[in-house]
Design a protein around this motif. Structure first.
Motif, PDB file in Angstrom:
ATOM      1  N   GLN A 175      99.066   3.489  62.679  1.00 36.54           N
ATOM      2  CA  GLN A 175      98.287   4.710  62.887  1.00 36.54           C
ATOM      3  C   GLN A 175      97.285   4.991  61.778  1.00 36.54           C
ATOM      4  OE1 GLN A 175      98.578   6.283  65.890  1.00 36.54           O
ATOM      5  NE2 GLN A 175      99.972   4.550  66.228  1.00 36.54           N
ATOM      6  N   LYS A 176      97.299   4.233  60.711  1.00 33.72           N
ATOM      7  CA  LYS A 176      96.416   4.503  59.582  1.00 33.72           C
ATOM      8  C   LYS A 176      94.965   4.202  59.949  1.00 33.72           C
ATOM      9  CE  LYS A 176      96.310   3.975  54.576  1.00 33.72           C
ATOM     10  NZ  LYS A 176      96.989   3.362  53.418  1.00 33.72           N
ATOM     11  N   PRO A 177      94.054   5.168  59.792  1.00 36.34           N
ATOM     12  CA  PRO A 177      92.635   4.918  60.120  1.00 36.34           C
ATOM     13  C   PRO A 177      92.034   3.858  59.204  1.00 36.34           C
ATOM     14  CG  PRO A 177      93.105   7.277  59.931  1.00 36.34           C
ATOM     15  CD  PRO A 177      94.300   6.561  59.394  1.00 36.34           C
ATOM     16  N   ILE A 178      91.047   3.161  59.702  1.00 37.29           N
ATOM     17  CA  ILE A 178      90.457   2.045  58.955  1.00 37.29           C
ATOM     18  C   ILE A 178      89.838   2.511  57.651  1.00 37.29           C
ATOM     19  CG2 ILE A 178      88.276   2.214  60.226  1.00 37.29           C
ATOM     20  CD1 ILE A 178      89.941  -0.987  58.777  1.00 37.29           C
ATOM     21  N   TYR A 179      89.217   3.707  57.629  1.00 35.13           N
ATOM     22  CA  TYR A 179      88.564   4.122  56.396  1.00 35.13           C
ATOM     23  C   TYR A 179      89.557   4.512  55.305  1.00 35.13           C
ATOM     24  CZ  TYR A 179      84.113   3.840  58.784  1.00 35.13           C
ATOM     25  OH  TYR A 179      83.003   3.373  59.468  1.00 35.13           O
ATOM     26  N   GLU A 180      90.811   4.731  55.688  1.00 37.08           N
ATOM     27  CA  GLU A 180      91.847   4.938  54.679  1.00 37.08           C
ATOM     28  C   GLU A 180      92.333   3.605  54.117  1.00 37.08           C
ATOM     29  OE1 GLU A 180      94.998   7.554  55.806  1.00 37.08           O
ATOM     30  OE2 GLU A 180      93.632   9.112  56.548  1.00 37.08           O
ATOM     31  N   MET A 181      91.854   2.495  54.674  1.00 35.91           N
ATOM     32  CA  MET A 181      92.169   1.168  54.150  1.00 35.91           C
ATOM     33  C   MET A 181      91.046   0.643  53.255  1.00 35.91           C
ATOM     34  SD  MET A 181      93.654  -0.720  57.560  1.00 35.91           S
ATOM     35  CE  MET A 181      94.399   0.233  58.873  1.00 35.91           C
ATOM     36  N   CYS A 182      90.096   1.508  52.937  1.00 35.99           N
ATOM     37  CA  CYS A 182      88.955   1.094  52.123  1.00 35.99           C
ATOM     38  C   CYS A 182      89.335   1.069  50.641  1.00 35.99           C
ATOM     39  CB  CYS A 182      87.793   2.058  52.347  1.00 35.99           C
ATOM     40  SG  CYS A 182      86.319   1.711  51.355  1.00 35.99           S
ATOM     41  N   THR A 183      88.934   0.015  49.953  1.00 37.00           N
ATOM     42  CA  THR A 183      89.070  -0.017  48.505  1.00 37.00           C
ATOM     43  C   THR A 183      87.982   0.868  47.919  1.00 37.00           C
ATOM     44  OG1 THR A 183      89.951  -2.273  48.532  1.00 37.00           O
ATOM     45  CG2 THR A 183      89.049  -1.484  46.451  1.00 37.00           C
ATOM     46  N   LEU A 184      88.369   1.965  47.313  1.00 42.35           N
ATOM     47  CA  LEU A 184      87.395   2.951  46.844  1.00 42.35           C
ATOM     48  C   LEU A 184      86.647   2.446  45.611  1.00 42.35           C
ATOM     49  CD1 LEU A 184      89.532   6.195  47.254  1.00 42.35           C
ATOM     50  CD2 LEU A 184      87.846   5.251  48.836  1.00 42.35           C
ATOM     51  N   PRO A 185      85.386   2.822  45.477  1.00 44.99           N
ATOM     52  CA  PRO A 185      84.608   2.369  44.322  1.00 44.99           C
ATOM     53  C   PRO A 185      85.142   2.961  43.021  1.00 44.99           C
ATOM     54  CG  PRO A 185      83.401   4.039  45.547  1.00 44.99           C
ATOM     55  CD  PRO A 185      84.597   3.689  46.380  1.00 44.99           C
ATOM     56  N   VAL A 186      85.107   2.165  41.981  1.00 47.41           N
ATOM     57  CA  VAL A 186      85.498   2.633  40.648  1.00 47.41           C
ATOM     58  C   VAL A 186      84.230   3.107  39.943  1.00 47.41           C
ATOM     59  CG1 VAL A 186      86.530   2.024  38.445  1.00 47.41           C
ATOM     60  CG2 VAL A 186      87.437   1.044  40.563  1.00 47.41           C
ATOM     61  N   LEU A 187      84.177   4.379  39.614  1.00 46.79           N
ATOM     62  CA  LEU A 187      82.980   4.940  38.992  1.00 46.79           C
ATOM     63  C   LEU A 187      82.983   4.661  37.492  1.00 46.79           C
ATOM     64  CD1 LEU A 187      82.797   8.370  40.851  1.00 46.79           C
ATOM     65  CD2 LEU A 187      81.954   6.126  41.554  1.00 46.79           C
ATOM     66  N   PRO A 188      81.797   4.615  36.886  1.00 52.98           N
ATOM     67  CA  PRO A 188      81.739   4.341  35.444  1.00 52.98           C
ATOM     68  C   PRO A 188      82.408   5.455  34.637  1.00 52.98           C
ATOM     69  CG  PRO A 188      79.599   5.051  36.264  1.00 52.98           C
ATOM     70  CD  PRO A 188      80.453   4.820  37.464  1.00 52.98           C
ATOM     71  N   GLU A 189      82.941   5.101  33.486  1.00 52.62           N
ATOM     72  CA  GLU A 189      83.538   6.083  32.592  1.00 52.62           C
ATOM     73  C   GLU A 189      82.424   6.776  31.808  1.00 52.62           C
ATOM     74  OE1 GLU A 189      86.568   4.425  30.160  1.00 52.62           O
ATOM     75  OE2 GLU A 189      87.703   3.601  31.844  1.00 52.62           O
ATOM     76  N   LEU A 190      82.111   7.969  32.236  1.00 50.16           N
ATOM     77  CA  LEU A 190      81.000   8.706  31.643  1.00 50.16           C
ATOM     78  C   LEU A 190      81.510   9.588  30.509  1.00 50.16           C
ATOM     79  CD1 LEU A 190      79.096   9.705  34.913  1.00 50.16           C
ATOM     80  CD2 LEU A 190      78.574   7.823  33.358  1.00 50.16           C
ATOM     81  N   THR A 191      81.792   8.986  29.372  1.00 48.53           N
ATOM     82  CA  THR A 191      82.204   9.778  28.224  1.00 48.53           C
ATOM     83  C   THR A 191      80.990  10.523  27.667  1.00 48.53           C
ATOM     84  OG1 THR A 191      81.791   7.982  26.659  1.00 48.53           O
ATOM     85  CG2 THR A 191      83.977   8.084  27.662  1.00 48.53           C
TER      86      THR A 191
END
Length: 338
Positions: A175-191
């Motif tokens: 039942q899991k939707p396909i977009y919940e199977m997406c590897t989410l982007p890792v954003l840059p560490e904005l210190t």
């Protein structure tokens, strides 16, 4: 030249043409054989792919009653979504389904009824097919839920003479939707120490005017701390800047909304006139680079806003609390420092 000589030349010409044709035919056959052998050498077999992935199956497709999804292994032994091969698939759901198939043990075995509709199996809306490297397929059809709602009546292709009751864990995993199977982007560490400038551009007003852009420029202060300037004024300690810096160092996406949206879909999410954030910063190696994020409207339940990064088409969702200072500055601008 006599007619005999002409006749001899004609015969010899015909013989030469036949020989040339024969040579060309032999060369063509040899070339095709060489190409076929080369292709065979370069082609990874299905069993090799499955072995590399440590999988019993090379393809998985199912209909969960709402949507149909199909996955397959590529030559590197990685699972991909067949509808969008470049979709950044997190294969945890696929792996969990395959693990459930491997460990599948029916809770109960029933005689095949004359009328499969008794169990909702005459035309099952929930189906699954897993294909092995040799081409054989395991097919499961799920019908009605049991009275306690935790299990399902099912047909299994490996035993067509019975009906089974199986645990609902397989149904739930599908039942899991396909977009919940997406590897989410890792954003840059904005210190804050790495950022050199921050620019926020608001949307266009209804009357066609634009909100003034907020531009913050970093400057080194005594002790190595960062101070922020806006229009020449030191705004480092203003509430707006402190809140913005806190959120910029914590940006993260919560889910993928649409990987390849239509123009209408993008407009619905507010990207025909978004808020634009541009951050210039230094990487750990000292290289100058930038990060751009476009922010659209809130989602339907008001828990987040739609966002895009750089030139990516994909639309993601980000929590509202991470965007409140940014949106306030986009619409209201910077307060004058006290």
């Amino acid at each position: 030249m006599s007619w005999k000589e002409k006749r001899l030349i004609t015969i010899l010409s015909i013989i030469l043409a036949v020989l040339c044709a024969a040579v060309l035919l032999v060369l063509s056959v040899r070339y095709r054989a060489a190409q076929a052998a080369k292709a065979e050498d370069n082609q990874t077999s299905a069993s090799d792919i499955a072995q590399a992935a440590q999988s019993d199956y090379i393809a998985l497709s199912y209909n969960n009653g709402t949507t149909s999804l199909s996955f397959a292994l590529n030559e590197e032994g990685a699972w991909y979504w067949e509808s969008e091969p470049d979709f950044p698939l997190n294969d945890e759901t696929v792996q969990s389904i395959l693990a459930l198939l491997k460990a599948l043990k029916p809770q109960q075995t029933l005689d095949l009824p004359e009328d499969l509709s008794t169990y909702g199996l005459d035309d099952p809306q929930v189906t699954l097919t897993a294909t092995a490297p040799d081409g054989t397929a395991l097919t499961i059809g799920m019908g009605n839920a049991t009275t306690d709602g935790t299990s399902y009546y099912a047909t299994i292709s490996s035993d067509a003479k019975h009906v089974f009751i199986i645990a609902g864990t397989l149904y739930q995993a599908m039942q899991k939707p396909i977009y919940e199977m997406c590897t989410l982007p890792v954003l840059p560490e904005l210190t804050e120490a790495a950022m050199t400038s921050v620019e926020i551009e608001g949307p266009v007003n209804e009357d066609g005017t634009t909100h003034p852009a907020t531009v913050l420029t970093a400057a080194s202060a005594d002790g190595g701390d960062v101070s922020w300037r806006s229009g020449g004024a030191n705004v480092t300690d203003t509430a707006d800047v402190r809140a913005l810096m806190e959120d910029l160092t914590s940006l993260r996406v919560s889910q993928c909304v649409d990987y390849k949206p239509s123009d209408d879909g993008a407009a619905f999410c507010g990207f025909d006139d978004p808020v634009t954030l541009t951050v210039s910063y230094q990487t750990d190696s000292g290289a100058e680079t930038s990060f751009e994020m476009k922010v659209g409207t809130q989602n339907m339940d008001g828990t987040g806003r739609y966002v895009r990064f750089g030139e990516e088409e994909a639309i993601y969702l980000m929590e509202l609390e991470l965007l409140d200072p940014l949106m306030r500055l986009a619409y209201q601008g910077m307060d004058e420092p006290a």
